[in-house]
Design a protein around this motif. Structure first.
Motif, PDB file in Angstrom:
ATOM      1  N   SER A 173       0.821  -1.203   0.000  1.00  0.00           N
ATOM      2  CA  SER A 173       0.000   0.000   0.000  1.00  0.00           C
ATOM      3  C   SER A 173       0.859   1.258   0.000  1.00  0.00           C
ATOM      4  CB  SER A 173      -0.930  -0.008   1.217  1.00  0.00           C
ATOM      5  OG  SER A 173      -1.711   1.152   1.271  1.00  0.00           O
ATOM      6  N   LYS A 177       0.746   0.139  -4.523  1.00  0.00           N
ATOM      7  CA  LYS A 177       0.264  -1.085  -5.167  1.00  0.00           C
ATOM      8  C   LYS A 177      -1.018  -1.546  -4.462  1.00  0.00           C
ATOM      9  CE  LYS A 177       5.036  -2.414  -6.213  1.00  0.00           C
ATOM     10  NZ  LYS A 177       6.115  -3.418  -5.973  1.00  0.00           N
ATOM     11  N   LYS A 178      -2.113  -0.864  -4.735  1.00  0.00           N
ATOM     12  CA  LYS A 178      -3.344  -1.096  -3.982  1.00  0.00           C
ATOM     13  C   LYS A 178      -3.933  -2.484  -4.223  1.00  0.00           C
ATOM     14  CE  LYS A 178      -4.808   3.649  -3.208  1.00  0.00           C
ATOM     15  NZ  LYS A 178      -5.939   4.603  -3.255  1.00  0.00           N
ATOM     16  N   ASN A 179      -3.897  -2.959  -5.459  1.00  0.00           N
ATOM     17  CA  ASN A 179      -4.449  -4.283  -5.743  1.00  0.00           C
ATOM     18  C   ASN A 179      -3.661  -5.378  -5.029  1.00  0.00           C
ATOM     19  OD1 ASN A 179      -6.501  -3.291  -7.371  1.00  0.00           O
ATOM     20  ND2 ASN A 179      -5.293  -3.463  -9.253  1.00  0.00           N
ATOM     21  N   GLU A 180      -2.349  -5.226  -5.033  1.00  0.00           N
ATOM     22  CA  GLU A 180      -1.495  -6.190  -4.338  1.00  0.00           C
ATOM     23  C   GLU A 180      -1.736  -6.130  -2.835  1.00  0.00           C
ATOM     24  OE1 GLU A 180       3.294  -6.903  -3.723  1.00  0.00           O
ATOM     25  OE2 GLU A 180       2.575  -6.136  -5.666  1.00  0.00           O
ATOM     26  N   LYS A 182      -4.473  -5.145  -1.328  1.00  0.00           N
ATOM     27  CA  LYS A 182      -5.803  -5.724  -1.085  1.00  0.00           C
ATOM     28  C   LYS A 182      -5.727  -7.250  -1.017  1.00  0.00           C
ATOM     29  CE  LYS A 182     -10.490  -5.688  -3.073  1.00  0.00           C
ATOM     30  NZ  LYS A 182     -10.602  -7.102  -3.471  1.00  0.00           N
ATOM     31  N   GLU A 183      -4.965  -7.830  -1.920  1.00  0.00           N
ATOM     32  CA  GLU A 183      -4.832  -9.287  -1.950  1.00  0.00           C
ATOM     33  C   GLU A 183      -4.157  -9.804  -0.685  1.00  0.00           C
ATOM     34  OE1 GLU A 183      -2.720 -12.744  -4.720  1.00  0.00           O
ATOM     35  OE2 GLU A 183      -2.991 -10.705  -5.514  1.00  0.00           O
ATOM     36  N   TYR A 184      -3.120  -9.092  -0.240  1.00  0.00           N
ATOM     37  CA  TYR A 184      -2.439  -9.517   0.986  1.00  0.00           C
ATOM     38  C   TYR A 184      -3.371  -9.427   2.193  1.00  0.00           C
ATOM     39  CZ  TYR A 184       2.258  -9.778  -1.072  1.00  0.00           C
ATOM     40  OH  TYR A 184       3.368 -10.137  -1.802  1.00  0.00           O
ATOM     41  N   GLU A 186      -6.602  -9.568   2.262  1.00  0.00           N
ATOM     42  CA  GLU A 186      -7.624 -10.614   2.153  1.00  0.00           C
ATOM     43  C   GLU A 186      -7.063 -11.968   2.542  1.00  0.00           C
ATOM     44  OE1 GLU A 186      -8.868 -10.088  -1.867  1.00  0.00           O
ATOM     45  OE2 GLU A 186     -10.471  -8.655  -1.353  1.00  0.00           O
ATOM     46  N   THR A 211     -10.094   0.324  -0.007  1.00  0.00           N
ATOM     47  CA  THR A 211     -11.167  -0.010  -0.958  1.00  0.00           C
ATOM     48  C   THR A 211     -12.237   1.076  -0.937  1.00  0.00           C
ATOM     49  OG1 THR A 211     -12.228  -1.354   0.765  1.00  0.00           O
ATOM     50  CG2 THR A 211     -10.766  -2.478  -0.796  1.00  0.00           C
TER      51      THR A 211
END
Length: 211
Positions: A173, A177-180, A182-184, A186, A211
């Motif tokens: 973050s 790298k927001k998508n990465e 978010k995945e971590y 989750e 998000t």
């Protein structure tokens, strides 16, 4: 409920105190009473009880461990360290105790000794999650970023846990790298989604924030 548990412990405490009066030179009732005092947060009483155990049974390694934890609660770290070291002498190397010694040396800001204890804890048990987490944080504090990254990647692959995913998510973050991230986050929540642990609550909060 908490109230019922407290009432139950109070009853057990009365039984233990009666047993202490009947057998004043036996270690066992003092140990059992010490555990109750500890659970109730009566630190001074717990200290006296565990000291009695050691006086009557000097090789009862569990009493050294519990007394060390109690001294940690009252921030007498030097006493706690000596007791943990005695515990290791009596019982042998134990990963959790080595990690606790690492934390105590961190509190004393003796970071190099702390580093050695965390590393030793992982030699004894590679899967000690809290030792891994605390060693990662210490690497970062000492400016050893490469060691921290290496340990995190090893944890992610072989010992997945919410602490590791939270740190990886925060770093991602911070790098935008927001998508990465978010995945971590989750993945960390998925380790124990229904838990009320603070780390799970932190992960959920971090996930909401991006998000």
């Amino acid at each position: 409920s908490v109230e019922l548990q407290r009432e139950k412990m109070t009853r057990y405490l009365a039984l233990g105190q009666a047993q202490m009066l009947e057998t004043p030179h036996e270690a066992k009732p003092y140990y059992e009473v010490g555990l109750i005092y500890y659970a109730l947060g009566r630190w001074d009483d717990a200290i006296r009880a565990f000291q009695k155990v050691i006086a009557y049974a000097p090789t009862e390694y569990r009493a050294y461990h519990k007394l060390a934890r109690t001294y940690t609660k009252v921030r007498e770290f030097h006493r706690a360290i000596a007791l943990y070291e005695k515990y290791l002498t009596l019982h042998g190397a134990e990963s959790d105790v080595l990690a606790e010694l690492g934390l105590l040396y961190c509190k004393r800001e003796d970071f190099q000794v702390a580093l050695q204890y965390f590393q030793e804890a992982l030699l004894v048990n590679r899967g000690n999650i809290l030792a891994r987490h605390n060693l990662t944080i210490l690497y970062v504090q000492l400016g050893q970023k490469e060691d921290a990254v290496s340990l995190l990647k090893e944890s992610e692959e072989h010992f997945p846990n919410p602490f590791t995913f939270n740190i990886l998510g925060i770093w991602a973050s911070n790098d935008g790298k927001k998508n990465e991230a978010k995945e971590y986050f989750e993945k960390g929540i998925a380790c124990n989604p229904n838990s009320g642990q603070q780390i799970i609550l932190d992960l959920k909060s971090n996930l909401r924030n991006i998000t």
